[in-house]
Design an enzyme around this catalytic site. Structure first.
Site, PDB file in Angstrom:
ATOM      1  N   THR A 146       0.867  -1.179   0.000  1.00 14.25           N
ATOM      2  CA  THR A 146       0.000   0.000   0.000  1.00 14.25           C
ATOM      3  C   THR A 146       0.906   1.232   0.000  1.00 14.25           C
ATOM      4  O   THR A 146       1.346   1.674  -1.055  1.00 14.25           O
ATOM      5  CB  THR A 146      -0.984  -0.001   1.182  1.00 14.25           C
ATOM      6  OG1 THR A 146      -0.265  -0.222   2.397  1.00 14.25           O
ATOM      7  CG2 THR A 146      -2.043  -1.057   0.998  1.00 14.25           C
ATOM      8  N   LYS A 168       3.729  -6.923   4.031  1.00 15.48           N
ATOM      9  CA  LYS A 168       3.503  -5.528   3.665  1.00 15.48           C
ATOM     10  C   LYS A 168       3.245  -4.761   4.948  1.00 15.48           C
ATOM     11  O   LYS A 168       2.719  -5.296   5.927  1.00 15.48           O
ATOM     12  CB  LYS A 168       2.353  -5.372   2.691  1.00 15.48           C
ATOM     13  CG  LYS A 168       0.952  -5.702   3.176  1.00 15.48           C
ATOM     14  CD  LYS A 168       0.248  -4.710   4.063  1.00 15.48           C
ATOM     15  CE  LYS A 168       0.258  -3.324   3.508  1.00 15.48           C
ATOM     16  NZ  LYS A 168      -0.381  -2.334   4.457  1.00 15.48           N
ATOM     17  N   THR A 179      -0.077  -2.663  10.690  1.00 16.16           N
ATOM     18  CA  THR A 179      -1.021  -2.706   9.573  1.00 16.16           C
ATOM     19  C   THR A 179      -0.362  -3.524   8.483  1.00 16.16           C
ATOM     20  O   THR A 179       0.126  -3.030   7.495  1.00 16.16           O
ATOM     21  CB  THR A 179      -1.426  -1.324   9.048  1.00 16.16           C
ATOM     22  OG1 THR A 179      -2.404  -1.522   8.029  1.00 16.16           O
ATOM     23  CG2 THR A 179      -0.308  -0.525   8.520  1.00 16.16           C
ATOM     24  N   GLU A 259       6.566   4.868   7.300  1.00 18.23           N
ATOM     25  CA  GLU A 259       6.188   6.081   6.572  1.00 18.23           C
ATOM     26  C   GLU A 259       6.980   7.305   7.035  1.00 18.23           C
ATOM     27  O   GLU A 259       6.931   7.687   8.210  1.00 18.23           O
ATOM     28  CB  GLU A 259       4.690   6.336   6.754  1.00 18.23           C
ATOM     29  CG  GLU A 259       3.831   5.305   6.043  1.00 18.23           C
ATOM     30  CD  GLU A 259       2.357   5.436   6.352  1.00 18.23           C
ATOM     31  OE1 GLU A 259       1.557   4.816   5.620  1.00 18.23           O
ATOM     32  OE2 GLU A 259       2.002   6.143   7.308  1.00 18.23           O
ATOM     33  N   ASN A 378       0.131  11.085   6.086  1.00 19.81           N
ATOM     34  CA  ASN A 378      -1.102  10.708   6.763  1.00 19.81           C
ATOM     35  C   ASN A 378      -2.126  11.823   6.874  1.00 19.81           C
ATOM     36  O   ASN A 378      -3.145  11.679   7.564  1.00 19.81           O
ATOM     37  CB  ASN A 378      -0.763  10.136   8.148  1.00 19.81           C
ATOM     38  CG  ASN A 378      -0.165   8.757   8.053  1.00 19.81           C
ATOM     39  OD1 ASN A 378      -0.850   7.776   7.862  1.00 19.81           O
ATOM     40  ND2 ASN A 378       1.170   8.700   8.141  1.00 19.81           N
ATOM     41  N   SER A 383      -5.310   6.953   3.177  1.00 19.38           N
ATOM     42  CA  SER A 383      -4.511   5.743   2.901  1.00 19.38           C
ATOM     43  C   SER A 383      -4.922   4.647   3.848  1.00 19.38           C
ATOM     44  O   SER A 383      -5.681   4.848   4.760  1.00 19.38           O
ATOM     45  CB  SER A 383      -3.028   6.056   3.050  1.00 19.38           C
ATOM     46  OG  SER A 383      -2.728   6.432   4.382  1.00 19.38           O
TER      47      SER A 383
END
Length: 383
Positions: A146, A168, A179, A259, A378, A383
């Site tokens: 993602t 992932k 996640t 991220e 974010n 997302s």
């Protein structure tokens, strides 16, 4: 070769049109046996996506023949329709690969609260089934990304047998997994109870100790499938060691790809009265946003470490706490230690060591810094 490094497994990843970008977004992993034992660990979030609920049920008998995974939509908080969609994914996969729906696990990742475009999903399943290959592991790993910048795979080998895996995950990384979707495969011959024991211990000390941003997902799933195709029955401890190695490798890849991260931070807690104390302190330090910002700015602010320790219920004497950053003990006995300017934080990797001086237990938590890029990723889009 990811999940197809182990004998007996086929995989495929492709673009089914779930993502507007046109990037790959659907994957199949199929166990051709002769054995089809399996184990799984799922999010501890009380809000659980439909695929998690489905996969928990089908894993009850310790047997899985295939896994269908999609990115581009979490199928979480989608009501009864979402449950129907998860079941439909299993049923279409079962027909496509010649197995029963109750032997198909389903995994989804992406935006919460949005139904999947099932016409594209089912067409993608049919197409993927036609392209299954013993070399398809890498494509499958790419298809489940993602916000990941890279796909994540790992392999460990034993005496005539192999454990492979793909993962992932780049955000919402916190205990209760992350996640993340993880599929592990092995061609070892092992019963479901052996797989379950190995997987739970590996997850406990790897994925459950990744704590990037303190946010827990609704879709976390880690599956371990065994084909028995090698014909080798390893000692349970050997198999557990290989599963642990693959999980640790993948967990560190998750942190490295978090991220917006510019620093990978290892929080090592030693001298604790118990492992639980060490984990609690490690989590408190890893989740301290002031410290994460300081380390991003290359400021070895040990005061923020002590402040985080002080919020825990762990056994310690505040006047006996020691803290090192990258090996420099800048806090001794709860006060200033070596000079802060001895600490070099220019490298991407940072180690924060906390000595509670209260026992012989220890634990490691992995996290990352807090950056403007994380906030942008974010807040600028869903997302």
């Amino acid at each position: 070769m990811s999940v197809t490094a182990a004998l007996g497994f086929l995989a495929c990843g492709l673009a089914a049109g779930i993502k507007e970008s046109g990037d790959p977004d659907l994957a199949l992993v199929v166990n051709r046996g002769p054995s089809r034992t399996a184990a799984g660990v799922f999010t501890s979030n009380r809000v659980q996506a439909a695929p998690v609920r489905w996969s928990r049920r089908v894993l009850a008998d310790g047997r899985i023949s295939a896994v269908v995974l999609n990115s581009g939509g979490a199928n979480a908080c989608t009501g009864p329709g979402g449950a129907d969609d998860a079941q439909a994914m299993a049923e279409h996969t079962a027909r496509a690969v010649d197995t029963a729906p109750d032997e198909v696990a389903v995994c989804s990742t992406g935006l919460i609260g949005v139904r999947l475009p099932m016409d594209r999903v089912t067409a993608g399943i049919a197409a993927a089934a036609d392209r299954l290959s013993p070399d398809g592991g890498e494509d499958a790993a790419v298809a489940i990304k993602t916000t990941d910048s890279v796909h994540k795979t790992a392999v460990a080998t034993g005496a005539g047998w192999t454990v492979g895996g793909m993962a992932k995950g780049a955000g919402m990384l916190a205990p209760g997994l992350a996640t993340m979707l993880v599929v592990l495969t092995t061609d070892a011959d092992a019963g479901a109870d052996v797989l379950d024991s190995a997987l739970r211990e590996a997850v406990r000390t790897t994925f459950d100790r990744v704590d990037s941003d303190g946010c827990m997902s609704t879709n976390d799933t880690v599956l371990l499938l065994a084909s028995g195709a090698s014909g080798v029955v390893p000692e349970p401890a050997e198999l557990a060691g290989a599963v642990q190695a693959v999980c640790r490798d993948l967990a560190l890849q998750l942190v490295a790809d978090a991220e917006g991260a510019s620093k990978e931070i290892e929080v090592a807690v030693v001298g604790a009265a118990s492992e639980d104390d060490a984990v609690e302190v490690g989590r408190a330090v890893a989740r301290n946003n002031l410290l994460k910002c300081a380390l991003h700015g290359e400021d070895p602010n040990w005061g923020r470490v002590l402040s985080a320790i002080g919020t825990t219920s762990a056994v310690f004497d505040p006047d006996r706490l020691d803290v090192a950053i990258n090996g420099v003990w800048i806090c001794r006995d709860g006060a200033e230690g070596e000079a802060r300017d001895k600490v070099d934080l220019s490298d991407r990797r940072i180690t924060v060591t906390v000595d509670l001086r209260s026992g012989d237990s220890s634990a490691v938590i992995w996290t990352n810094d807090l950056t403007a890029e994380y906030v942008h990723e974010n807040s600028a889009y869903s997302s």
